[in-house]
Structures are given as C-alpha cells and as structure tokens.
Design a protein around this motif. Structure first.
Motif, short mmCIF file in Angstrom:
data_model
loop_
_atom_site.label_atom_id
_atom_site.label_comp_id
_atom_site.label_asym_id
_atom_site.label_seq_id
_atom_site.Cartn_x
_atom_site.Cartn_y
_atom_site.Cartn_z
N UNK A 192 0.85 -1.20 0.00
CA UNK A 192 0.00 0.00 0.00
C UNK A 192 0.89 1.25 0.00
N UNK B 147 6.21 2.42 -0.23
CA UNK B 147 5.64 1.55 -1.29
C UNK B 147 5.79 0.14 -0.79
N UNK C 104 7.68 9.32 -8.96
CA UNK C 104 7.01 10.60 -8.74
C UNK C 104 6.89 11.33 -10.07
N UNK D 236 3.40 7.41 -12.21
CA UNK D 236 3.96 7.59 -10.86
C UNK D 236 2.97 7.23 -9.75
N UNK D 237 3.53 6.95 -8.58
CA UNK D 237 2.71 6.70 -7.40
C UNK D 237 2.36 8.00 -6.70
N UNK E 201 -7.44 6.39 -7.81
CA UNK E 201 -7.44 5.13 -7.10
C UNK E 201 -6.06 4.58 -6.84
N UNK E 202 -5.16 4.77 -7.80
CA UNK E 202 -3.89 4.08 -7.70
C UNK E 202 -2.77 4.94 -7.16
N UNK E 203 -2.97 6.22 -7.08
CA UNK E 203 -1.83 7.04 -6.70
C UNK E 203 -2.27 8.21 -5.82
#
Lengths: 306, 184, 315
Positions: free
Chosen positions: A1, A65, A79, A154-155, A183-185
């Motif tokens: 997560x 991460x 990033x 990127x996260x 949702x993902x980042x």
C-alpha cells in the motif's frame, strides 16, 4: 500500500528568509487532494519540496511503497511533477518532447511509443503529436505538461495548478481525468477554486498562516456550510450604511457591483438565518470557492472543522 | 444486527456488512428521496448515487459515528444539489406512482378521493421551505428521531423543533383553508 | 387523530406554548385533518429485485480500489509502472551503458541544423587548412581548426544546456537524475562528437600535410577543454545567456589581440613562440575551473532551485 508520510517538515527557499511552510504530521493515502491557499502562501514551495527541488529545512519525507520507505532522492523514480510554468522545449514537436521526457525518466525504449500514444489519446492530443509545441494553445500546452507527469505512471503525482488557463471543456476533462486516476496514486494538485463548482468529491489540503492543514473531505466541508451561504442584493445607494449591520450577522465572502444593486455573497454566522440579513436574501448552493473563502476566516474555519 | 455492530464490520470493509446495510436502507432511502424529488427516475438515480457514495466511503475507510443520520445526510445533500440546479427548478414534478394499496376493496370513487387527498398533502408540503419540508418528511414519514434530524440538516435541535412545529401548523392551516373553501 | 402525528406533537409541546400567542387559529381540529391526510402521501417501495440489482452493482466497488464504476473491464490490466519494473528501468548496467543512457536522449533535443552547422564548420576549417594559400590571412601562429574548436564547443554546450535556469530545467530536476548526471548527459554528447570530428580533421591533416599530430592535437584540445569548462562554470554561476556572450567575447578578444596576450593566448598553434607555456597555463586554468564546476554541482545536489530564480521565472 502506498502512502506519503511527512513528519514535522518545514520548507523554505534557500535565499529567502521569511516564508516557510510547515507540515506538522501528515500521512496521505492514494487519492486526489486539492491543495488550496492564498497566493504566496507556499503551495508551489510545498510541491517543489515534495518533488525534490528543495531540501526540507527540517523534517523527514518518506514515500512508502509496500514495505519500502523511500526518501525524496529515491522516490523520484515513482514521482511525477507538473510545474506551474511552461516547462517545455518549444521548438520540438509534441512527440519528440514526450519521447525526451520518457527517456530522461529511463522508461525502457521498447515501451515508450505505445505509452506516449496511449496518453496522447487520453488527453485528446493525438492529432497534435507532430506539431511543434510553440504552435499550440495555452490549454494544449497545459495538457502536455500534465501528460508528461503521468508518463512513468507515478505513485505520487504533484501538480502545480494543472487546471489554470484551461477552457471549460478542458477543465472538465482534466478534473474528471484526475478524479479517475486517484485510485492508484496520491495526487496533490494545487488549484484556485474560482467560481467553478467542483462536484467531484475529493480531499482538500489548506495552507494557511504557513501551516498545512487537512486533509478534509470536500463533501463534509461543503455540508458544514449548507444553508450558511446566502446572497443578498442591496441597492447601490445604501450598501455602505448596511455594511456594519451586515457584519454582525454574517461574513462577506465576495461582492459584485451591478448597475443598481450590489450583490453580496455572505456566510451567515451560527444561529442566524437568511431572515436576519437586511434585504432580500437567497440561500445558495455551496461551492468550493465558498469553502475556500470561508476557510480563510479563522472563526468560520473553526465552525467548519467542528 | 444493530447499526453499531454493522459499523464495526464495515470498518473491516466487509462486503456482507455492506449488503446488510443496503438491504436495510434501500427502501427507506428510496422512499425518502421519492418524497422529496417526486420523479421516480430521478429518485432512482439519486438513490443509486447515494449508495455509491456510501460504498466508496466504506472502501476508503471514511466512516461516520452513526450510520442512520449519515446515510440520510448524504441523501439529503443529493436532493439539495438537485434543487439548486436551475434546470430542475423549472421542471414540473411528475409523480407517476400508482395507488396500489388495497385496490380490491376500494371503489373507484374512494380511490379518487385518496388520490385527491394525496395531492393536497403534496401541495401543502410544497408550500413549505426546503428545509422544513425535509424535516417534516424525516420526522413523519421516515420516523427519525429529532436528534438525528438535527444532525442530518445540521441545525440545532431547538431550531429543528420549532421548524417542525411551524411547518406542521402551516400544513394544517393550508389543508384547513382548502377544506373550508371547498365546503363553503 | 393519527397516532403518529399525536406523538410528534407531544414531543413539540413546548413549541406550542411559545408560538401560540399571535395565531391561535391552528386548532386541534385542523391537526386532526392533517393527521388524516398525511398518511395518504405514500411513497413507492423498491422490490427486493431492485435491491439485489443495486447490491450487485455496488459490491465490486469494494474489492477493486483501482476500478472506476464505468470501466470495470480494465480491472485486470497491470499498471504501466508494473510493466516497466518488469522490463527493468535502467537502475543498473556498466558505467559506459549508464553514460550512454544519459547521452542518448540529448539527440532528440539537438536540432538537425545543429549537426549540419557543426559539420560544415569543421569541414570548412579543414578545407582552409588544406588550401595552399590562406585566404583570410590568419596570423602565422594560429589556424582555423584551433580557432574553431573552442568556439564550436562553447556554442554547442550553451545550446545543449539551454534549459538551464528555465522551468524546463526545474522539471528535469524532478527526474531521477542528479544535477551532475544531467550535466554529464548534455556535455558528453557535445564533447564526444566534437572530439571525434576534430580528431578526424587532425588525422586528415597529419596524413596530407605531414603535421606532427600530437602537438597539433594539444593545440586545439586544450582550448576546447578550457572554453567548455569556462562556459560551464559561468553558466552555473550566471546563467546560460551570460556565459555564452562572455565566452564569445573572450574568444573574439583572444582572436584580436593574438600573440600580444603572451602565455594567456590560448588559440595559438605550434608555431606560436610561447606555445608550451600557453598550453600549460590553459591546462592549469582548466583544472581549476573543473574543480569549481565539480564543487558547484556537489553543493547544488538536490537543491536545483533558488528563490531568486523562481521569482524571475514568474514573469
């Protein structure tokens, strides 16, 4: 997560004394966060800091991460940053520019063309791929800047006013796009909530008095102002004398001068109703701009966060 | 299972708990929204939107202290948003709901009277202010506690009480005047 | 009266006392009528089928954090980041391959005209060297190649680093690169290319004219290094534009005053009296400037933006 953790971090520009932004303790999980603050409050500074362009004067920033905890130098791989200024090489074509960015970000060569195509499609820029950047409109340039930040998936996505200077269509497209990416980042986007009503629910960070506050839920903030935002119309000849009376019942958020009347948009103090306002008053739907303006008034802010 | 137990399970993002929640609240929320917006299609959309928001909030761990006022609050805000949209304000409310209660024993005329009485109530409600209307519907039709209503509409309990009383009195007067006008 | 309404009115008993002074007209009679009518406003109820359908629609939202309601189909496509991680993202490799990865992107941002211009400049210098009489009457102690090498390299470096001090540089600093890696990529491309070009030209001259290749190479190599490093140092200190103009000015000055500058005339060829001392001075200055550049980059590591720059970018 994935989560971003800031522990008592302070940012300041190296050659500038006074202005700082302090983040006491902040943990962000994936989601879209709009960053609000007055001009010069340090939104850009905070984003530059998180993008690794400024080293914090104090404190620790970590991007987690899974079971890795990465500091700024390490998390640059994960990033994406979209500066406020047009960070473009105007003489290049859109495609060459994006390819350059992709290579500088060390995206494997064989993946670059399909990735660029995919994103050009998403941003409705496919037909402009072979055009030179200097021939594009401001809004299109803005879209390219946003696109380049997403290239390496990127996260942590840092966007400095991605929605400024866009037309209504672009604004809607981009804000919807941002919402769909969340949702993902972790997306932090600074913005001015000017008169456009944000109907996407999101989370909000505020910078005020050099401190970062939040995150807050936009719906909850808006709900805290329900029935509190009122417009009233006062004849031009009389509005000055009414000011004092009004300030007892409400805080003025904005006013518009019409030919015969002045239209006030106000926040009704707790316990007051639209009937307490002199002259005709209409309860309005709360916009993000109201939330933003109300947040600048300390007493109102306290009520909102209660 | 009580709402409190449900809340604890929702914290673990338990799908079964969410299912229970939807079973428990779908009908009342749909009824609530239907009474406020009076267009079955819009009501259906808003109900779905309401539960979508709840679902996303559960997923993201944004949970309230108590469930019932929270859900009604979301529904209420959705209706408010709708009213504020100018396009809807001018729309004539349509209400295609058929009266299906006990049709076998009722004669045609009694059905008509019921229908007509229903219209009376609706028109009396329509003359109330937005928030009074919500309060009446929440208290009378949805049978919520005054304290919960005060949370939902974000007003002090005393305000809710006085608004409710004033609203009921206004409705009673409107209905009485109609009655007098009809008979006289 | 309707039981429900009675209960509600009981709860509101105190309201009744407060509000009833002005209008006593709301009699219990009218409340009875209200109580009769209110239950008439029935509302539709969803069937259990409706509820099940709703649950089916909503439950997937819980499982898939990444999926939008409308585009649930994409649920199983892996993120681009995952694909990239699988393919390897250039973390590793030999020094040469890493250098290569830093250099290659530069090809994209150098315009074809830049290459054409460079080739032409070197080609023309070479032709001049090969032609029997020197048409422009060069001073005896210099030659076109030695003159061209520092000028081309300073222009090339300025061109390649044109983003320095602009928002584009700021963006590049948000990439997984240190400032020195950024600089290495830029100047390596330019210098490699010029070194090869001038070395080839030297080879041609040595083969054709019988010039001693090593002293000749030193003649152009030292000014090339010196001018490149000075340009870099000035660029890091004052920005690209200032550096370019200053260095072009410096080159002109050297060209005009020529041998008069003694050991500080760096553009001389082997026939220059103080050739050796000028080249040694040039080499020493190069080393000092290189040290400054390295120091500067170390200090700037991670701090790519200063407040003054930020303000000036915001026009």
């Amino acid at each position: 997560m994935i989560h971003l953790k800031l522990d008592d971090v302070t940012y300041k520009y190296p050659h500038e004394g006074a202005r700082t932004v302090r983040i006491a303790d902040l943990t962000l999980t994936p989601g879209l966060y709009y960053l609000y603050g007055a001009n010069g409050s340090g939104k850009t500074m905070l984003l530059k800091g998180l993008a690794g362009l400024l080293t914090p004067a104090k404190g620790i920033v970590k991007l987690h991460r899974g079971n890795q905890a990465l500091d700024v130098a390490q998390y640059k791989w994960h990033m994406g940053y979209c500066p406020q200024e047009y960070a473009l090489l105007e003489s290049l074509t859109v495609y060459a520019y994006l390819k350059y960015i992709a290579k500088m970000r060390f995206i494997p060569n064989q993946l670059i063309p399909s990735r660029i195509d995919e994103l050009l499609d998403t941003f409705q820029l496919k037909s402009m791929a072979r055009q030179k950047i200097d021939s594009l409109s401001i809004g299109q340039k803005k879209r390219i800047l946003l696109l380049q930040a997403l290239l390496a998936d990127p996260d942590l996505l840092l966007l400095d006013e991605p929605l400024a200077h866009t037309d209504l269509h672009e604004y809607n497209m981009l804000s919807r796009l941002l919402a769909s990416e969340e949702g993902e980042r972790i997306i932090i986007a600074s913005d001015h909530p000017i008169s456009r009503q944000m109907d996407i629910s999101c989370r909000i960070l505020f910078i005020s008095e050099g401190q970062l506050k939040g995150p807050y839920d936009s719906e909850q903030l808006k709900a805290s102002l329900d029935n509190r935002i009122v417009t009233c119309r006062i004849p031009t000849t009389r509005w000055r004398e009414q000011l004092e009376k009004m300030s007892r019942v409400c805080s003025i958020l904005s006013l518009k001068h019409g030919p015969e009347e002045v239209i006030f948009r106000v926040y009704l103090h707790a316990g007051k109703t639209s009937g307490s306002v002199p002259f005709l008053a209409n309860v309005e739907i709360t916009t993000m701009e109201d939330v933003y303006l109300c947040f600048q008034i300390p007493s109102v802010r306290d009520n909102m966060l209660r | 299972m009580t709402d409190e137990q449900l809340l604890i399970q929702l914290k673990d993002v338990n799908p079964a708990a969410l299912e229970t929640l939807i079973y428990r609240y779908h009908a009342p929320i749909y009824a609530y929204i239907s009474r406020l917006v009076r267009n079955p299609h819009i009501a259906e959309d808003l109900t779905q939107e309401c539960f979508t928001r709840i679902c996303l909030a559960v997923r993201d761990g944004r949970l309230p202290v108590s469930i019932r006022p929270w859900i009604y609050r979301i529904a209420t805000n959705l209706c408010k948003d709708l009213w504020k949209k100018a396009s809807h304000r001018n729309e004539v409310p349509t209400d295609e709901q058929e009266l299906s209660t006990k049709p076998d024993r009722d004669t045609v005329s009694s059905i008509l009277i019921r229908q007509w009485e229903r219209e009376e109530v609706i028109s009396a409600l329509a003359q109330l202010s937005e928030d009074s209307r919500q309060i009446v519907v929440l208290r009378y039709y949805q049978d919520l506690k005054l304290q919960e209503i005060s949370e939902i509409v974000d007003m002090p309990l005393s305000t809710v009480k006085s608004k409710l009383y004033q609203a009921l009195r206004k409705m009673a007067r409107i209905l009485e005047e109609k009655e007098v006008a009809r008979s006289g | 009266m309707d039981e429900k309404l009675r209960k509600i009115l009981n709860e509101l008993a105190d309201e009744d006392r407060e509000g009833s002074d002005d209008e006593g007209s709301t009699t219990s009679q009218s409340f009875i009528r209200l109580g009769e009518l209110m239950p008439r406003f029935t509302a539709p109820e969803p069937t259990s089928l409706h509820t099940t359908a709703l649950i089916d629609k909503l439950l997937p939202l819980l499982d898939n954090k990444h999926v939008d309601v409308e585009q649930g189909v994409n649920a199983r496509t892996p993120r681009f980041a995952e694909v990239m991680d699988r393919e390897g993202r250039g973390h590793s490799g030999t020094t040469v391959s890493r250098l290569f990865r830093l250099m290659m992107p530069q090809l994209l941002i150098l315009s074809p005209w830049f290459w054409v211009g460079s080739l032409l400049a070197v080609g023309i210098s070479l032709m001049l060297m090969l032609s029997p009489q020197q048409p422009f009457g060069f001073a005896g102690s210099t030659n076109p190649i030695v003159l061209m090498a520092p000028l081309l390299s300073l222009l090339g470096i300025s061109y390649s680093c044109r983003s320095y001090g602009t928002p584009m540089f700021e963006l590049e600093m948000s990439f997984p690169l240190t400032p020195s890696q950024w600089l290495t990529g830029k100047i390596a491309m330019i210098l490699c290319c010029y070194l090869i070009l001038f070395a080839l030209a030297s080879g041609v001259l040595a083969w054709n004219e019988g010039i001693a290749i090593i002293p000749f190479t030193i003649s152009w190599l030292i000014p090339l290094c010196l001018y490149s490093l000075l340009t870099l140092a000035l660029m890091l200190r004052f920005g690209t534009l200032t550096a370019t103009f200053t260095m072009v000015g410096f080159w002109l000055m050297q060209f005009i005053f020529g041998e008069g500058m003694g050991a500080f005339y760096f553009l001389g060829d082997t026939s220059f009296e103080q050739w050796l001392s000028s080249k040694v001075v040039g080499a020493i200055v190069s080393v000092v400037v290189a040290a400054y550049v390295i120091f500067r980059l170390r200090r700037d590591q991670g701090i790519a933006v200063s407040a003054t720059q930020t303000e000036s970018w915001r026009i």
